[in-house]
Design a protein around this motif. Structure first.
Motif, PDB file in Angstrom:
ATOM      1  N   CYS A  17      98.881  39.387  90.339  1.00 56.84           N
ATOM      2  CA  CYS A  17      98.011  40.358  91.004  1.00 56.84           C
ATOM      3  C   CYS A  17      97.951  40.070  92.498  1.00 56.84           C
ATOM      4  O   CYS A  17      97.938  38.915  92.919  1.00 56.84           O
ATOM      5  N   SER A  18      97.893  41.124  93.280  1.00 56.60           N
ATOM      6  CA  SER A  18      97.783  40.968  94.732  1.00 56.60           C
ATOM      7  C   SER A  18      96.336  40.831  95.176  1.00 56.60           C
ATOM      8  O   SER A  18      96.056  40.274  96.226  1.00 56.60           O
ATOM      9  N   GLU A  19      95.416  41.354  94.357  1.00 56.75           N
ATOM     10  CA  GLU A  19      93.995  41.321  94.698  1.00 56.75           C
ATOM     11  C   GLU A  19      93.173  40.936  93.475  1.00 56.75           C
ATOM     12  O   GLU A  19      93.552  41.222  92.348  1.00 56.75           O
ATOM     13  N   ILE A  36      96.155  34.976  96.287  1.00 55.40           N
ATOM     14  CA  ILE A  36      95.528  36.212  95.818  1.00 55.40           C
ATOM     15  C   ILE A  36      94.311  36.509  96.697  1.00 55.40           C
ATOM     16  O   ILE A  36      93.513  35.626  96.984  1.00 55.40           O
ATOM     17  N   LYS A  37      94.223  37.747  97.159  1.00 53.13           N
ATOM     18  CA  LYS A  37      93.106  38.157  98.012  1.00 53.13           C
ATOM     19  C   LYS A  37      91.901  38.476  97.134  1.00 53.13           C
ATOM     20  O   LYS A  37      91.950  39.362  96.298  1.00 53.13           O
ATOM     21  N   ASP A  97      99.159  48.742  93.042  1.00 52.47           N
ATOM     22  CA  ASP A  97      99.144  47.283  93.002  1.00 52.47           C
ATOM     23  C   ASP A  97      98.553  46.786  91.688  1.00 52.47           C
ATOM     24  O   ASP A  97      97.864  47.526  90.990  1.00 52.47           O
ATOM     25  N   ASN A  98      98.807  45.532  91.393  1.00 49.92           N
ATOM     26  CA  ASN A  98      98.149  44.868  90.275  1.00 49.92           C
ATOM     27  C   ASN A  98      96.859  44.272  90.800  1.00 49.92           C
ATOM     28  O   ASN A  98      96.886  43.451  91.722  1.00 49.92           O
TER      29      ASN A  98
END
Length: 132
Positions: A17-19, A36-37, A97-98
């Motif tokens: 995941c990006s976030e 990860i943000k 996005d994921n």
């Protein structure tokens, strides 16, 4: 794809995941995970009034699947109709996005995460379904 889990499992999603959206009303300190943000999105958490009711039910040992469905679910679903909540739900619906959505609850069956997931699935969003 949208993923759901507990806050303690964020590290499992690094590289996936990006976030990470931390969907809790109160967060004592920011959560930083390399790769990860993470951001708090309290608009997708229960109001203080609903959270207080949950705590009352839990402390009086009345918190169970029935009280979740009868008391908590209708109030939370109503709260998610607010425009600010709808804006965040739209972001989840429209993303490519994921994104991981987390909170503190260990049991998703009696947690607002399950209701957010339900709303997204109803709107055709692909959500990750754990095999465990």
């Amino acid at each position: 794809m949208i993923y759901f889990d507990t806050i303690r499992n964020i590290n499992k999603y690094v590289g996936v995941c990006s976030e990470c959206w931390i969907i809790v009303r109160s967060l004592r300190s920011p959560i930083n995970v390399s790769g990860i943000k993470c951001q708090q999105v309290k608009e997708l958490s229960p109001s203080w009034d609903l959270f207080t009711e949950y705590r009352r039910l839990k402390e009086s040992e009345e918190w169970n699947q029935d009280s979740f469905n009868r008391i908590y679910r209708p109030r939370f679903m109503s709260e998610m109709k607010a425009s600010i909540a709808q804006n965040y739900l739209k972001k989840l619906r429209d993303t490519n996005d994921n994104i991981l959505c987390v909170c503190f609850c260990p049991n998703e069956d009696c947690c607002h995460r399950s209701l957010i997931k339900e709303i997204l699935k109803y709107n055709g969003v692909e959500v990750y379904e754990s095999k465990s």
